[in-house]
Design a protein around this motif. Structure first.
Motif, short mmCIF file in Angstrom:
data_model
loop_
_atom_site.label_atom_id
_atom_site.label_comp_id
_atom_site.label_asym_id
_atom_site.label_seq_id
_atom_site.Cartn_x
_atom_site.Cartn_y
_atom_site.Cartn_z
N ILE A 62 0.83 -1.20 0.00
CA ILE A 62 0.00 0.00 0.00
C ILE A 62 0.86 1.25 0.00
CG2 ILE A 62 -1.87 -1.16 1.22
CD1 ILE A 62 -0.92 0.34 3.77
N THR A 63 0.26 2.36 -0.40
CA THR A 63 0.90 3.67 -0.26
C THR A 63 -0.04 4.56 0.52
OG1 THR A 63 -0.02 4.49 -2.34
CG2 THR A 63 2.11 3.40 -2.46
N VAL A 87 -6.04 3.90 4.17
CA VAL A 87 -6.16 2.80 3.21
C VAL A 87 -7.22 1.80 3.65
CG1 VAL A 87 -4.94 0.80 2.26
CG2 VAL A 87 -3.81 3.02 2.30
N GLU A 128 -10.68 3.03 3.18
CA GLU A 128 -11.05 2.84 1.77
C GLU A 128 -11.47 1.40 1.51
OE1 GLU A 128 -7.55 3.90 -0.30
OE2 GLU A 128 -7.63 6.04 0.23
N GLN A 168 -11.19 4.61 -9.21
CA GLN A 168 -9.75 4.37 -9.02
C GLN A 168 -9.49 3.43 -7.85
OE1 GLN A 168 -7.31 7.47 -7.15
NE2 GLN A 168 -5.96 7.37 -8.95
N LYS A 169 -10.22 3.63 -6.74
CA LYS A 169 -10.01 2.78 -5.57
C LYS A 169 -10.51 1.35 -5.81
CE LYS A 169 -8.17 6.07 -3.20
NZ LYS A 169 -6.70 6.05 -2.97
N ARG A 184 -10.45 -0.21 -8.65
CA ARG A 184 -9.42 -0.85 -9.48
C ARG A 184 -8.17 -1.15 -8.64
NH1 ARG A 184 -5.06 0.42 -12.84
NH2 ARG A 184 -4.90 -0.96 -14.67
N SER A 185 -7.78 -0.24 -7.78
CA SER A 185 -6.58 -0.44 -6.96
C SER A 185 -6.72 -1.66 -6.05
CB SER A 185 -6.30 0.81 -6.12
OG SER A 185 -6.00 1.91 -6.94
N TRP A 186 -7.88 -1.79 -5.40
CA TRP A 186 -8.08 -2.93 -4.51
C TRP A 186 -8.21 -4.23 -5.29
CZ3 TRP A 186 -6.77 -3.76 0.17
CH2 TRP A 186 -6.58 -2.67 1.04
N ILE A 243 -6.54 -4.92 -7.97
CA ILE A 243 -5.16 -5.29 -8.31
C ILE A 243 -4.44 -5.85 -7.08
CG2 ILE A 243 -2.91 -4.37 -8.99
CD1 ILE A 243 -4.47 -2.43 -10.85
N LEU A 244 -4.62 -5.21 -5.93
CA LEU A 244 -3.96 -5.66 -4.71
C LEU A 244 -4.40 -7.05 -4.29
CD1 LEU A 244 -4.01 -2.40 -2.52
CD2 LEU A 244 -1.98 -3.54 -3.46
#
Length: 274
Positions: free
Chosen positions: A161-162, A168, A171, A259-260, A262-264, A266-267
Motif C-alpha cells: 500500500i501507499t 487505506v 477505503e 480508481q479505488k 481498481r486499486s483494490w 489489483i492488490l
C-alpha cells in the motif's frame, strides 16, 4: 425502545435472512482481475468468536451479534473468495474501553462490545423499534469489522500500500461494502455517521493530533462520503451540499471511487480463489 426478549429474537431471525443475502453479494465485490494465482494456497479462514459478557449492559448487543450470525455470513463470504495463508481470529469481547484493533503479533482482531454499544447508543433513541435497533447494532459493527480486516490483510498478505494505513483500510471497508447490496451501503453510511459524530468532538484546534496515524475524523467523514456519492451519484445526489459534501469535492468522487475499486482489485487479485 422495545426489545423484549421474545420480540427481539424474532426480529433477529428475520433480519438475519436479509444479511445472509447481503453476504452472498460480498462474495465477489471486485471483478476487474480475472481468476486467481494458482500458487496461492488457501490455508486459513476468518474465524468469528464471541466471548461471553460480564457486564450485563452488553447482553443485548452480544445476543444480536451472536444470533443473527451476520458477521459469520460475511466472514464465510470473504473466506470463499480470498485465499488466506493462515486463520484470522476475530474476537468480540469486553476490552475495558470503546475500541477495535488488529494485533499484528498475535495476528488477530479484537472487536470491543464497548465500541459497538457506544455507536448504537448514538444512533438510537427511546422510540427505536426492535427492527431498527437490531439493524443499528449490525451496521455499527460491520464497517469497523471491515476496517480492522483491512489492517489484517495489509499485514498478513504484505500488501504494497501507499499512504497512511488507516486511510487505506477506511477505503477498503467502503469499497467492499458499497459493492455488496443495500445492507453494505447502509453499513457504509453508518461509518459516515460515526466519523461525523467523532468530528463533532474535534473542536479545539490546538488539541488536534495532526501528527497522528489517523486522519482527522472530519477528513475521514469527507473521504467516505465521497466514495458513497461516487458509487452512485444519482442515488446520493442530495449529498452534494455546502454543509455535507461540497460540490468542489463531489465532482471528483466518481473517478476517485473507480480508481479505488481498481486499486483494490489489483492488490487482492493474486489472492482470489478460482
Amino acid at each position: 425502545m422495545i426489545y423484549g426478549k421474545s420480540g427481539l429474537l424474532a426480529t433477529v431471525l428475520t433480519i438475519a435472512a436479509g444479511w445472509t443475502h447481503a453476504s452472498c453479494a460480498i462474495a465477489a465485490p471486485l471483478n476487474l482481475a480475472q481468476g486467481g494465482n494458482e500458487a496461492i494456497v488457501d490455508a486459513g479462514d476468518i474465524q468469528i468468536n464471541y466471548l461471553p459478557v460480564e457486564d450485563t449492559s452488553f447482553e443485548v448487543v452480544y445476543t444480536i451479534l451472536k444470533e443473527t450470525q451476520a458477521i459469520e455470513g460475511i466472514a464465510d463470504a470473504v473466506n470463499s473468495y480470498l485465499a488466506l495463508p493462515m486463520d484470522i481470529p476475530v474476537n468480540f469481547m469486553e476490552c475495558g474501553e470503546a475500541n477495535a484493533f488488529y494485533d499484528p503479533e498475535n495476528q488477530e482482531i479484537s472487536m470491543c462490545y464497548e465500541l459497538i454499544q457506544a455507536y448504537v447508543d448514538i444512533f438510537t433513541d427511546e422510540e427505536t423499534s426492535d427492527e431498527d435497533y437490531v439493524n443499528e447494532v449490525i451496521n455499527a459493527t460491520v464497517f469497523t469489522f471491515f476496517h480492522e480486516l483491512g489492517h489484517a490483510l495489509v499485514h498478513i498478505l504484505d500488501l504494497p500500500i501507499t499512504g497512511k494505513e488507516e486511510d487505506v483500510v477506511d477505503e477498503f471497508a467502503a469499497i467492499m461494502l458499497l459493492q455488496s447490496g443495500d445492507e453494505g451501503v447502509e453499513a457504509t453510511l453508518a461509518g459516515v455517521v460515526q466519523f461525523s459524530v467523532d468530528a463533532e468532538q474535534e473542536t479545539e484546534l490546538e488539541n488536534l493530533a495532526f501528527w497522528g496515524e489517523h486522519s482527522l475524523s472530519s477528513q475521514r467523514f469527507y473521504n467516505i462520503a465521497c466514495f458513497v456519492y461516487g458509487s452512485d451519484p444519482d442515488t446520493f445526489r442530495d449529498f452534494v451540499a455546502d454543509d455535507f459534501l461540497p460540490a468542489e469535492r463531489a465532482q471528483l468522487c466518481e473517478d476517485e471511487y473507480a480508481q479505488k475499486v481498481r486499486s483494490w482489485d489489483i492488490l487482492l487479485g493474486p489472492y482470489y480463489q478460482r
